[in-house]
Motif scaffolding. Structure first.
Motif, mmCIF file in Angstrom:
data_model
loop_
_atom_site.group_PDB
_atom_site.id
_atom_site.type_symbol
_atom_site.label_atom_id
_atom_site.label_comp_id
_atom_site.label_asym_id
_atom_site.label_seq_id
_atom_site.Cartn_x
_atom_site.Cartn_y
_atom_site.Cartn_z
ATOM 1 N N ASP A 347 0.830 -1.201 0.000
ATOM 2 C CA ASP A 347 0.000 0.000 0.000
ATOM 3 C C ASP A 347 0.871 1.260 0.000
ATOM 4 O OD1 ASP A 347 -2.783 -0.547 -0.106
ATOM 5 O OD2 ASP A 347 -2.728 -1.327 1.933
ATOM 6 N N ALA A 348 2.032 1.154 0.644
ATOM 7 C CA ALA A 348 2.888 2.334 0.820
ATOM 8 C C ALA A 348 3.327 2.948 -0.500
ATOM 9 C CB ALA A 348 4.111 1.967 1.666
ATOM 10 N N ILE A 349 3.600 2.110 -1.516
ATOM 11 C CA ILE A 349 4.049 2.667 -2.794
ATOM 12 C C ILE A 349 2.995 2.529 -3.893
ATOM 13 C CG2 ILE A 349 6.443 2.094 -2.215
ATOM 14 C CD1 ILE A 349 6.220 0.043 -4.646
ATOM 15 N N ALA A 350 1.794 2.068 -3.553
ATOM 16 C CA ALA A 350 0.777 1.782 -4.568
ATOM 17 C C ALA A 350 0.445 3.011 -5.413
ATOM 18 C CB ALA A 350 -0.482 1.229 -3.917
ATOM 19 N N LYS A 351 0.306 4.159 -4.774
ATOM 20 C CA LYS A 351 -0.045 5.363 -5.529
ATOM 21 C C LYS A 351 1.096 5.772 -6.463
ATOM 22 C CE LYS A 351 -1.988 10.003 -5.036
ATOM 23 N NZ LYS A 351 -2.538 11.014 -4.082
ATOM 24 N N ASP A 352 2.327 5.740 -5.952
ATOM 25 C CA ASP A 352 3.485 6.067 -6.796
ATOM 26 C C ASP A 352 3.596 5.081 -7.959
ATOM 27 O OD1 ASP A 352 4.160 8.190 -5.177
ATOM 28 O OD2 ASP A 352 5.648 7.062 -4.016
ATOM 29 N N TYR A 353 3.292 3.825 -7.681
ATOM 30 C CA TYR A 353 3.371 2.790 -8.716
ATOM 31 C C TYR A 353 2.352 3.050 -9.826
ATOM 32 C CZ TYR A 353 3.291 -1.927 -10.753
ATOM 33 O OH TYR A 353 3.343 -3.010 -11.612
ATOM 34 N N VAL A 354 1.122 3.369 -9.443
ATOM 35 C CA VAL A 354 0.078 3.665 -10.429
ATOM 36 C C VAL A 354 0.451 4.910 -11.238
ATOM 37 C CG1 VAL A 354 -2.325 4.371 -10.729
ATOM 38 C CG2 VAL A 354 -1.769 2.522 -9.150
ATOM 39 N N GLU A 355 0.948 5.932 -10.563
ATOM 40 C CA GLU A 355 1.291 7.169 -11.259
ATOM 41 C C GLU A 355 2.507 7.002 -12.163
ATOM 42 O OE1 GLU A 355 1.476 10.050 -8.066
ATOM 43 O OE2 GLU A 355 -0.600 10.637 -8.479
ATOM 44 N N ALA A 356 3.310 5.957 -11.910
ATOM 45 C CA ALA A 356 4.455 5.672 -12.776
ATOM 46 C C ALA A 356 4.062 4.779 -13.954
ATOM 47 C CB ALA A 356 5.563 4.999 -11.968
ATOM 48 N N GLY A 357 2.800 4.320 -13.980
ATOM 49 C CA GLY A 357 2.322 3.523 -15.105
ATOM 50 C C GLY A 357 1.946 2.099 -14.778
ATOM 51 N N GLY A 358 2.028 1.699 -13.511
ATOM 52 C CA GLY A 358 1.673 0.351 -13.120
ATOM 53 C C GLY A 358 0.205 0.222 -12.747
ATOM 54 N N VAL A 359 -0.235 -1.009 -12.528
ATOM 55 C CA VAL A 359 -1.603 -1.281 -12.080
ATOM 56 C C VAL A 359 -1.504 -2.112 -10.809
ATOM 57 C CG1 VAL A 359 -3.847 -2.273 -12.648
ATOM 58 C CG2 VAL A 359 -2.461 -1.214 -14.451
ATOM 59 N N SER A 360 -1.790 -1.487 -9.687
ATOM 60 C CA SER A 360 -1.658 -2.144 -8.391
ATOM 61 C C SER A 360 -2.793 -3.128 -8.151
ATOM 62 C CB SER A 360 -1.660 -1.083 -7.282
ATOM 63 O OG SER A 360 -1.670 -1.690 -6.005
ATOM 64 N N GLY A 361 -2.506 -4.150 -7.331
ATOM 65 C CA GLY A 361 -3.532 -5.101 -6.938
ATOM 66 C C GLY A 361 -4.166 -4.753 -5.601
ATOM 67 N N ARG A 362 -3.814 -3.595 -5.054
ATOM 68 C CA ARG A 362 -4.342 -3.142 -3.763
ATOM 69 C C ARG A 362 -5.662 -2.412 -3.941
ATOM 70 N NH1 ARG A 362 -2.063 -4.946 1.104
ATOM 71 N NH2 ARG A 362 0.116 -5.478 0.733
ATOM 72 N N THR A 363 -6.596 -2.641 -3.039
ATOM 73 C CA THR A 363 -7.914 -2.006 -3.149
ATOM 74 C C THR A 363 -7.878 -0.532 -2.770
ATOM 75 O OG1 THR A 363 -8.492 -2.632 -0.868
ATOM 76 C CG2 THR A 363 -9.077 -4.179 -2.619
ATOM 77 N N LYS A 364 -7.084 -0.202 -1.767
ATOM 78 C CA LYS A 364 -7.137 1.141 -1.184
ATOM 79 C C LYS A 364 -6.755 2.238 -2.166
ATOM 80 C CE LYS A 364 -5.825 1.308 3.044
ATOM 81 N NZ LYS A 364 -4.986 1.321 4.262
ATOM 82 N N VAL A 365 -5.773 1.968 -3.031
ATOM 83 C CA VAL A 365 -5.286 3.019 -3.921
ATOM 84 C C VAL A 365 -6.372 3.497 -4.874
ATOM 85 C CG1 VAL A 365 -4.405 1.435 -5.696
ATOM 86 C CG2 VAL A 365 -3.365 3.693 -5.422
ATOM 87 N N TYR A 366 -7.310 2.627 -5.217
ATOM 88 C CA TYR A 366 -8.362 3.006 -6.159
ATOM 89 C C TYR A 366 -9.516 3.747 -5.484
ATOM 90 C CZ TYR A 366 -5.631 -0.084 -9.061
ATOM 91 O OH TYR A 366 -4.586 -0.667 -9.744
#
Length: 449
Positions: A347-366
């Motif tokens: 969860d800690a890097i999920a937002k940075d990961y999405v903004e860098a072009g990834g698709v996180s499997g974490r619910t909270k970031v969405y």
């Protein structure tokens, strides 16, 4: 078993693992946990896809905080499984296994990957905020779980989506995308195809190999009520529903760019990005490619919707990977790898990961208002993962051999070298031969996982 739902076993284990560590969150840090492993190097294979480029951008953060070096090799998807299997079989140097959802059974049954609970039982290397319940249950079950045991954490997660050029649709008289495949074919396709101008209604990645089997062939089975196998694990490809879906795929051919049968993901995405095609069903991970002005001309005309529904409903594709610890690695490297996997999927890097072009499997970031407002793919993605998705590819060890069969005969169908009916029979009989040799019909192996 037509749909994969998060299993009770996986959810129970997720709950237990999430609560297993007695360490308080404020007393644990990644830097502190990594102190014994400073100077270690872990080896992993990455793909040349947006989700991997995203984590590569963030790697300096992990390496600075932990002192652990992540050595990655970028390998084409088509070569990845073979390269990993050879490495495991020869006791090579891979520390982290990249596990496609259709490889998890093979990797787990051969003992090539380590169950997660081996590491969560050690509070010194397990983040109290790990929270396995924070992943979409569907993803944790499909990508990282085998036989009720969690082996890996979801990474580089996909749902099939409909990407479309809303400007091209508007010019053709449409103010919304097609809701059904039938509507796409009969209403949208004729108006959006102009061969003289070199523009087409739809494009389908179909190159022989896993792209043909997973992204083209299987995509048109489930929405029409068909399936690869029946409940007895025999071929279901000659059923009316399966043939309806495969014949529908053939009917789309006149509305797709010439040579589409040889298109991999890059070529199909580029057809939409450059205005050659108006619609594309593709993995969510390619959103960043389509929104990048360096690679796409579509600009503000890009829009995203769920995949169209067929006679059996809206059943978009599910794809993705998990990261697991390779059992062949020395103990210290295994622990360092576990720290990396937790960080990369956290969860800690999920937002940075999405903004860098990834698709996180974490619910909270969405649930983040900024993420929801910025990325069009979020709503249809979450919708598909919450409601359950058809798993087009069986998750058993025999899949790679079956994929090769589908890749060959599925391509022959599209090229008109064999009829749909003949191709379905050929795939079915050859597939059953593989399953017979693998022991699925004599009780040596479980039929469904």
């Amino acid at each position: 078993m037509k749909f994969l739902k998060a299993s009770c076993c996986a959810l129970a284990m997720a709950t237990a693992l999430a609560l297993s560590s007695p360490v308080k969150a404020e007393d644990w840090s990644l830097a502190k946990a990594a102190e014994p492993f400073k100077g270690e190097t872990i080896n992993v294979i990455f793909l040349d896809r947006p989700g991997y480029r995203a984590i590569i951008k963030l790697l300096p953060q992990f390496e600075k905080e932990t002192g652990i070096k992540v050595n990655y090799e970028i390998v084409p998807y088509e070569n990845t499984r073979e390269k990993e299997v050879l490495n495991f079989s020869s006791q090579g140097d891979l520390t982290v296994a990249l596990v496609d959802l259709v490889w998890v059974g093979e990797f787990a049954e051969n003992g090539w990957i380590v169950p997660v609970d081996h590491f969560t039982s050690d509070p010194s290397i397990t983040d109290p905020k790990l929270d396995l319940k924070g992943f979409f249950p569907l993803l944790l079950d499909a990508f990282g779980t085998w036989g009720g045991t969690v082996y890996g954490l979801p990474f580089d997660n996909y749902s099939g989506l409909l990407f479309y050029n809303k400007c091209m649709l508007k010019d053709a008289g449409f103010d919304k995308p097609p809701a059904t495949w039938d509507e796409l074919l009969k209403t949208y396709a004729p108006k959006l195809t102009n061969k003289e101008k070199g523009t087409y209604a739809y494009v389908l990645q179909s190159r022989r190999g896993e792209t043909q089997s997973a992204d083209s062939f299987m995509r048109f089975l489930w929405p029409f009520g068909g399936s690869l196998l029946n409940k007895e694990f025999k071929s279901n490809l000659s059923s009316k529903e399966s043939l309806d879906g495969l014949n529908f795929r053939q009917a789309l051919a006149p509305y797709m760019p010439p040579g589409y049968v040889s298109f991999d993901h890059a070529e199909a995405v580029n057809a939409l990005a450059q205005g050659q095609a108006a619609m594309l069903t593709e993995w969510s991970a390619f959103y960043s490619t389509l929104t990048d002005p360096k690679t796409s001309k579509i600009g503000d005309c890009l829009a995203v919707a769920p995949e169209p529904a067929g006679a059996a409903g809206r059943l978009p594709a599910l794809g993705g990977f998990s990261l697991a610890v390779a059992s062949q690695a020395p103990e210290e490297q295994q622990k360092a790898a576990w720290l990396f996997i937790q960080w990369a999927t956290s969860d800690a890097i999920a937002k940075d990961y999405v903004e860098a072009g990834g698709v996180s499997g974490r619910t909270k970031v969405y649930e983040d208002p900024e993420i929801k407002a910025k990325y069009q793919f979020v709503e249809p993605l979450v919708q598909s993962w919450q409601k359950g998705v058809a798993v087009f590819r069986p998750r058993f060890p025999a899949w790679p051999a079956i994929s090769e069969i589908i890749g060959e005969w599925g391509s022959k169908m599209q090229l008109g070298e064999v009829s749909v009916e003949q191709g379905a029979k050929e795939i079915g009989s050859r597939m059953e031969d593989v399953l017979q040799k693998e022991g699925y019909y004599d009780g040596k192996k479980k039929l469904l996982q």
